[in-house]
Design a protein around this motif. Structure first.
Motif, short mmCIF file in Angstrom:
data_model
loop_
_atom_site.label_atom_id
_atom_site.label_comp_id
_atom_site.label_asym_id
_atom_site.label_seq_id
_atom_site.Cartn_x
_atom_site.Cartn_y
_atom_site.Cartn_z
N LEU A 3 -16.44 51.61 41.79
CA LEU A 3 -15.99 51.71 43.18
C LEU A 3 -16.87 52.69 43.95
O LEU A 3 -17.26 52.43 45.10
N ALA A 4 -17.21 53.81 43.32
CA ALA A 4 -18.03 54.83 44.00
C ALA A 4 -19.41 54.27 44.34
O ALA A 4 -20.00 54.64 45.36
N VAL A 5 -19.94 53.37 43.50
CA VAL A 5 -21.26 52.80 43.76
C VAL A 5 -21.17 51.72 44.83
O VAL A 5 -22.02 51.62 45.72
N ASP A 6 -20.11 50.90 44.77
CA ASP A 6 -19.99 49.74 45.68
C ASP A 6 -19.50 50.09 47.08
O ASP A 6 -19.89 49.46 48.05
N ALA A 7 -18.62 51.08 47.16
CA ALA A 7 -17.94 51.34 48.44
C ALA A 7 -18.90 51.94 49.47
O ALA A 7 -19.89 52.58 49.12
N ASP A 8 -18.59 51.71 50.75
CA ASP A 8 -19.39 52.32 51.82
C ASP A 8 -19.04 53.79 51.99
O ASP A 8 -19.84 54.58 52.47
N ARG A 48 -10.93 55.44 29.74
CA ARG A 48 -12.21 54.71 29.75
C ARG A 48 -12.30 53.77 30.96
O ARG A 48 -13.28 53.76 31.70
N VAL A 49 -11.25 52.99 31.17
CA VAL A 49 -11.30 52.00 32.24
C VAL A 49 -11.15 52.67 33.62
O VAL A 49 -11.70 52.20 34.61
N THR A 50 -10.41 53.78 33.67
CA THR A 50 -10.30 54.51 34.93
C THR A 50 -11.68 55.05 35.35
O THR A 50 -12.09 54.91 36.52
N VAL A 51 -12.41 55.62 34.41
CA VAL A 51 -13.73 56.18 34.75
C VAL A 51 -14.69 55.05 35.12
O VAL A 51 -15.44 55.15 36.11
N PRO A 84 -17.79 59.56 48.06
CA PRO A 84 -16.79 59.86 47.03
C PRO A 84 -15.66 60.74 47.56
O PRO A 84 -14.50 60.58 47.14
N ALA A 85 -15.97 61.65 48.47
CA ALA A 85 -14.91 62.54 48.98
C ALA A 85 -13.84 61.73 49.71
O ALA A 85 -12.64 62.01 49.59
N VAL A 86 -14.26 60.69 50.44
CA VAL A 86 -13.30 59.85 51.16
C VAL A 86 -12.49 59.02 50.17
O VAL A 86 -11.27 58.88 50.29
N LEU A 87 -13.17 58.49 49.16
CA LEU A 87 -12.46 57.71 48.12
C LEU A 87 -11.41 58.59 47.45
O LEU A 87 -10.30 58.14 47.16
N ARG A 88 -11.79 59.85 47.20
CA ARG A 88 -10.82 60.77 46.59
C ARG A 88 -9.62 60.98 47.51
O ARG A 88 -8.46 60.91 47.06
N GLN A 89 -9.90 61.18 48.81
CA GLN A 89 -8.79 61.40 49.74
C GLN A 89 -7.88 60.17 49.82
O GLN A 89 -6.66 60.29 49.96
N ASN A 90 -8.50 58.97 49.67
CA ASN A 90 -7.71 57.73 49.74
C ASN A 90 -6.68 57.63 48.61
O ASN A 90 -5.68 56.94 48.74
N VAL A 91 -6.97 58.28 47.47
CA VAL A 91 -6.05 58.23 46.33
C VAL A 91 -4.96 59.30 46.46
O VAL A 91 -3.96 59.25 45.76
N THR A 92 -5.18 60.25 47.36
CA THR A 92 -4.38 61.48 47.33
C THR A 92 -3.29 61.47 48.40
O THR A 92 -3.56 61.68 49.58
#
Ligand SMILES: NC(=O)c1ccc[n+]([C@@H]2O[C@H](COP(=O)([O-])OP(=O)(O)OC[C@H]3O[C@@H](n4cnc5c(N)ncnc54)[C@H](O)[C@@H]3O)[C@@H](O)[C@H]2O)c1
Length: 273
Positions: free
Chosen positions: A212-217, A203-206, A220-228
């Protein structure tokens, strides 16, 4: 709020005050709409709305500024049949599937705006898409936008036929995300975590990733790569999730297509009714 001045003077009628109507009403009252300016028509109004200074199941004002229709599409015929002539009133509908043409037949000459919100409206974090008919002036569209901004963000559509895909994506989408939480929690449990802990983590992860997806510049694809990390744990998980044949993309494409198709069907069924 100045946007609501003419509504406070002439009145707003809300037909259907369930989940979506109630969420909108909460937002409007918080933004300065006067309770005494609101006539709520709902034969099964929840007790929480009694004794709030609203005009409940009362006679309609003579020339209300706005009529908001928030009954289920299947109940719309009955609700419209009970309405007087309101050609001078801005008519806003949030019903899935019910077309502008249906409202034009019920309110000849009236400005009509069709809106598709979603349930995070209940906490002021919805997103609504809107489109008006030929009689809706820029002022009508601005007033609709001001009303819907009380419960979240607003986007304007170019064509009414985009509404079906909007309904399949953002209108129905909160349910997809809730199911994602359920599926992630069940998967964590299958890996040995206690159910309550798995649910809390999912729940808290989603919620956090969504914020983060709404706030970040970044996209989403870049945010995903940042975690990977290369050859790391996320890469191993994403190899399954992003599989072009068996992963989320084809599943989500089928999901949104099915909901969009149902929105189109609803439009055809209700148009015939
Ligand atoms: N819930 C969502 O996720 C969502 C999202 C976008 C749009 N919508 C649209 O919002 C509309 C309302 O959905 P909801 O989820 O709030 O439903 P709901 O069942 O929670 O609320 C509908 C309300 O309408 C009342 N009602 C029924 N017949 C009536 C009548 N003839 N006159 C006045 N009131 C009447 C019911 O008593 C109920 O309180 C639907 O058209 C739906 O397509 C809902």
């Amino acid at each position: 709020m100045s946007d609501f001045n003419q509504i406070n003077r002439r009145g707003l009628v809300l037909v259907g005050c369930g989940r979506m109507g109630g969420a909108m009403l909460t937002g409007w009252l918080a933004r300065g709409l006067e309770p005494g300016a609101v006539t709520v028509l709902d034969p099964r109004l929840a007790p929480e709305w009694q004794d709030r200074g609203l005009r409940v199941n009362a006679a309609l004002p003579e020339r209300p500024a706005v009529l908001v229709l928030a009954v289920k599409p299947q109940m719309m015929g009955d609700a419209l049949a009970a309405m007087p002539d309101l050609s001078d009133t801005l008519v806003i509908s949030v019903a899935a599937g019910t077309t502008i043409a249906t409202f034009e037949a019920a309110f000849p000459g009236a400005p009509i705006v069709r809106v598709m919100p979603n349930t995070p409206a209940a906490i002021g974090q919805g997103i609504s898409a809107m489109i008006g008919n030929g009689a809706a002036t820029p002022a009508h569209l601005d007033l609709t936008e001001a009303l819907m901004r009380a419960v979240g963000r607003v986007v304007r559509l170019d064509r009414e036929d985009q509404m079906d895909a909007v309904t399949g994506l953002s209108g129905s989408g909160p349910a997809y995300v809730f199911h994602l939480i359920e599926a992630m929690a069940a998967a964590g449990e299958a890996q040995g975590l206690p159910a309550a802990l798995a649910l809390e983590l999912a729940r808290v992860t989603v919620a956090g990733a969504g914020a983060l997806a709404v706030d970040a510049d970044e996209d989403p694809a870049v945010l995903r790569q940042n975690v990977t990390s290369p050859n790391g744990t996320t890469a191993a998980g994403l190899a399954v999730l992003m599989d072009a044949d068996t992963g989320l993309p084809p599943l989500m494409a089928r999901t949104v297509a099915a909901a969009t198709e149902r929105a189109k069907e609803l439009g055809r069924e209700l148009g015939r009714a």
